[in-house]
Design a protein around this motif. Sequence first.
Motif, PDB file in Angstrom:
ATOM      1  N   TRP A 120       0.920  -1.189  -0.002  1.00 49.34           N
ATOM      2  CA  TRP A 120      -0.026   0.131   0.055  1.00 49.34           C
ATOM      3  C   TRP A 120       0.973   1.325   0.116  1.00 49.34           C
ATOM      4  O   TRP A 120       1.585   1.497   1.066  1.00 49.34           O
ATOM      5  CB  TRP A 120      -0.908  -0.019   1.284  1.00 49.34           C
ATOM      6  CG  TRP A 120      -1.674   1.302   1.317  1.00 49.34           C
ATOM      7  CD1 TRP A 120      -1.562   2.404   2.177  1.00 49.34           C
ATOM      8  CD2 TRP A 120      -2.866   1.601   0.539  1.00 49.34           C
ATOM      9  NE1 TRP A 120      -2.384   3.334   2.033  1.00 49.34           N
ATOM     10  CE2 TRP A 120      -3.324   2.986   1.099  1.00 49.34           C
ATOM     11  CE3 TRP A 120      -3.368   1.241  -0.561  1.00 49.34           C
ATOM     12  CZ2 TRP A 120      -4.327   3.507   0.468  1.00 49.34           C
ATOM     13  CZ3 TRP A 120      -4.472   1.944  -0.986  1.00 49.34           C
ATOM     14  CH2 TRP A 120      -4.983   3.046  -0.629  1.00 49.34           C
ATOM     15  N   ARG A 121       0.749   1.988  -1.103  1.00 53.31           N
ATOM     16  CA  ARG A 121       1.624   3.171  -1.265  1.00 53.31           C
ATOM     17  C   ARG A 121       3.159   3.018  -0.931  1.00 53.31           C
ATOM     18  O   ARG A 121       3.578   4.003   0.031  1.00 53.31           O
ATOM     19  CB  ARG A 121       0.848   4.393  -0.623  1.00 53.31           C
ATOM     20  CG  ARG A 121      -0.444   4.491  -1.118  1.00 53.31           C
ATOM     21  CD  ARG A 121      -1.377   5.771  -0.462  1.00 53.31           C
ATOM     22  NE  ARG A 121      -2.552   5.947  -1.208  1.00 53.31           N
ATOM     23  CZ  ARG A 121      -3.475   6.806  -0.773  1.00 53.31           C
ATOM     24  NH1 ARG A 121      -3.144   7.256   0.601  1.00 53.31           N
ATOM     25  NH2 ARG A 121      -4.614   6.933  -1.500  1.00 53.31           N
TER      26      ARG A 121
ATOM     27  N   GLU B  21      -0.280  -2.903  -5.869  1.00 52.95           N
ATOM     28  CA  GLU B  21      -0.891  -1.852  -5.161  1.00 52.95           C
ATOM     29  C   GLU B  21      -2.344  -2.703  -4.660  1.00 52.95           C
ATOM     30  O   GLU B  21      -3.201  -2.862  -5.380  1.00 52.95           O
ATOM     31  CB  GLU B  21      -0.968  -0.668  -5.678  1.00 52.95           C
ATOM     32  CG  GLU B  21      -1.694   0.740  -4.780  1.00 52.95           C
ATOM     33  CD  GLU B  21      -0.420   1.101  -4.022  1.00 52.95           C
ATOM     34  OE1 GLU B  21      -0.822   2.037  -3.236  1.00 52.95           O
ATOM     35  OE2 GLU B  21       0.461   0.512  -3.872  1.00 52.95           O
TER      36      GLU B  21
ATOM     37  N   PRO C 224      -6.277   0.488   1.964  1.00 55.40           N
ATOM     38  CA  PRO C 224      -5.066   0.289   3.045  1.00 55.40           C
ATOM     39  C   PRO C 224      -5.443  -0.615   3.836  1.00 55.40           C
ATOM     40  O   PRO C 224      -4.449  -1.447   4.610  1.00 55.40           O
ATOM     41  CB  PRO C 224      -5.048   1.557   3.738  1.00 55.40           C
ATOM     42  CG  PRO C 224      -6.352   2.356   3.507  1.00 55.40           C
ATOM     43  CD  PRO C 224      -6.877   2.010   2.076  1.00 55.40           C
TER      44      PRO C 224
END
Length: 326
Positions: free
Chosen positions: A251-252, A293, A297
């Motif tokens: 995530w990111r 990705e 989240p």
Amino acid sequence: MRPSVKTYLVDDEGERVFGPGPAELLRRIREYGSLRAAAISMGMAYTKALALVHKAESGLGSPLTTRVIGGSGGGGSTPTPEADELLACYERWTAACEMATDAQYASAFAPGVAASTHAAQDASARLVGVAVLGAGHARRFGANKLVEPLMGEPVIERTLGCVPPGLPMVVASGTPEVDAICDKRGIEHVRPSGELEQSDSMRAAVAYAKSQGWEACVFVPGDQPLIEQGSLRTMLTVSAANPDACVRLGWRGRPGSPVLFPANLFEALLGVEGDTGGSSVLGADDVRVLSVEASWPWELWDIDTPDELGRCREIIESGLARGGSN
């Protein structure tokens, strides 16, 4: 190709007050216990991190961090209750914006969606299985967290429901309760030997994968009940195009689990020890690791405490994550 959305809160003059950067900084302050450590983990200068916090506090009119005195580390800082509430609201709002964007993108780029679906079907031609790791100690939770209820179902049953239909699956189980859940769903389960560390579960699952002739295996922690089936399908698609690479969900920029290992690394996984799972294999110089990705989240959230179980429940109740079969 996929859409990308960045959301910001601005003041009356249109100046950015809060957004992805300050939000991640607050998460890491909670994780690392100080603003300085959080900044270092993000590769950010401490002065820049401090300026971000001060700007957000000025625009929002309330403090976002509070000092923690003493302790083994000599003190630090933690998010204030106001910061926790702000972050929760911001994440819900951001997720809702991204969900709406995804729906509009799917409508506008229908040919691209069809191509993605075709690629996912191609991925299923390989014999790839899923191993759910469900034999940990749950020391921090204080009970068998995998059978704790989450919106009417045990946690691990919701995790099992996150796996796309049709994939072969095995559960590394440490208790009769988890065995019973697997039996109810017709899922194979194996009992790890040893002290039930993470590596014990992984070795048991790898041995099963080898016995079935799997060409790759996706290792899913049993306490991650908010994973999207779409994320796992994307991992399979990436693996099909890169059959010798590991693929992990992130995530990111922050890597997490699940992780897909190709069969050429099964022998290395059989040699892992302790409570680290396959991280030592992922860190080897000759191992190629690709990142996918996550859509949200919370797909990477695991449940180590009752509070974290409650956090997952709130996300499901909000309608932003379906949990279980999706």
